[in-house]
Enzyme design. Structure first.
Site, short mmCIF file in Angstrom:
data_model
loop_
_atom_site.label_atom_id
_atom_site.label_comp_id
_atom_site.label_asym_id
_atom_site.label_seq_id
_atom_site.Cartn_x
_atom_site.Cartn_y
_atom_site.Cartn_z
CE LYS A 1 0.55 1.04 4.58
NZ LYS A 1 0.68 2.34 5.28
CB THR B 1 -1.72 4.54 2.70
OG1 THR B 1 -1.83 3.77 3.90
CG2 THR B 1 -0.29 5.00 2.56
#
Length: 333
Positions: free
Chosen positions: A192, A249
């Site tokens: 991520k 994120t």
């Protein structure tokens, strides 16, 4: 009910401090270890982590220390929160200091710097036979330290250890869920960061919400493909440590990796962007490691490949985008 034994949290940055505060807030005596004596002295003097979390005061049961032996003495459960590039070296330091029955958990996100492998493989090779677990999920340190509602995943092959850790962390606004899929949870937490650079670049270039949503969705497909190749449970990537952490994120500017992408998309040089962020930006190293891992397992990961080209090979962001959009049409699934 017997008091919970003391716990050691290794790594006195923002994330280690935030998790130490959660444990201490639940009544557990916590030893927060940092490798830098000057930083640890500042923690003691200020009664908080003034560098990273200045508004979160330390309770009396949270003790900063720069003595690794002192932090580990008599401790049953150890939580590692150092950056991934320092993970293997710390595991090697731990070996002679750990009590025989000590269990090892980590909240580090990333791959092992030297081998490019998953972190549990490092632990298994250097500390064989111990119960291990990983904590991951959508969780900015500042929000955790402020007591804002947060949900994470704790994965372990040892269900008793996962349950014990979940009980230690569960309280107030912090809610852990348990899993047995260490591989999937680790992979989601690592990849991520690379994808957050991609969405940051797109937003830095002013490419709009459609682009961001497309990158997140197709990025998730890349994580799932790599996870399947490594034996992860695909359901994990639909959970907190997968799509949950990915959305967080990729869309919020608290993410250092997203901020790196924003700077690059806006035309800033890599070195200047990293310097301005002022903390470890895991994605630069992780992009190269994910690229190598995907090649090893013959997994197609075009978005991650282009991020690697931008942050490690100097490719212009606009050229990376052009490569992605020029790919031939294909079935979505």
């Amino acid at each position: 009910m017997a008091a919970h034994p003391p716990m050691a949290v290794l790594g006195a940055g923002s994330w280690g401090t935030a998790l130490a505060l959660v444990l201490a807030g639940n009544g557990i005596a916590v030893r927060l270890w940092g490798h830098d004596p000057a930083h640890v002295e500042a923690l003691r003097r200020d009664g908080c982590n003034a560098r990273y979390l200045p508004d979160a005061a330390f309770p009396d049961n949270l003790t900063p220390t720069d003595s690794l032996a002192g932090a580990l003495a008599g401790v049953r459960d150890v939580l590692i929160c150092v950056p991934s590039h320092a993970f293997a070296a710390l595991i090697e330091e731990l070996a002679p200091e750990l009590d025989a029955g000590a269990r090892i958990a980590w909240a580090t996100k990333g791959l092992e710097a030297r081998s490019g492998g998953l972190l549990h493989q490092v632990v298994q090779s250097r500390l064989p036979g111990r119960a291990t677990a990983v904590l991951s999920g959508p969780s900015f340190a500042r929000e955790v330290a402020a007591g804002l509602p947060t949900a994470v995943t704790i994965a372990s092959g040892d269900r008793a250890f996962a349950a014990d850790l979940a009980a230690a962390f569960h309280g107030g606004a912090f809610r852990p869920y348990t899993s047995t899929d260490i591989v999937g949870v680790e992979l989601g937490g690592a990849v991520k960061n690379v994808l957050a650079v991609a969405t940051g670049i797109a937003d830095g270039m002013g490419l709009g919400a459609n682009t961001r949503a497309g990158l997140i969705t197709r990025g998730l497909a890349e994580v799932v493909r790599l996870g399947q190749a490594l034996g992860a449970d695909s359901r994990t990537f639909m959970g907190l440590s997968g799509v949950g952490d990915l959305i967080l994120t990729c869309t919020d500017d608290q993410s250092r990796n997203r901020r790196l992408g924003l700077a690059l998309g806006g035309g800033q040089e890599l070195s200047a962007a990293v310097s301005a962020i002022g903390q470890t930006v895991e994605s630069i190293r992780t992009a190269a490691e994910v690229h190598a891992l995907a090649a090893e397992h013959n997994v197609e990961m075009p978005i991650c490949e282009q991020v690697h080209a931008v942050v490690n090979q100097g490719r212009p962001a606009a050229a990376a985008l052009e490569s992605l959009m020029a790919r031939a049409p294909k079935d979505e699934f």
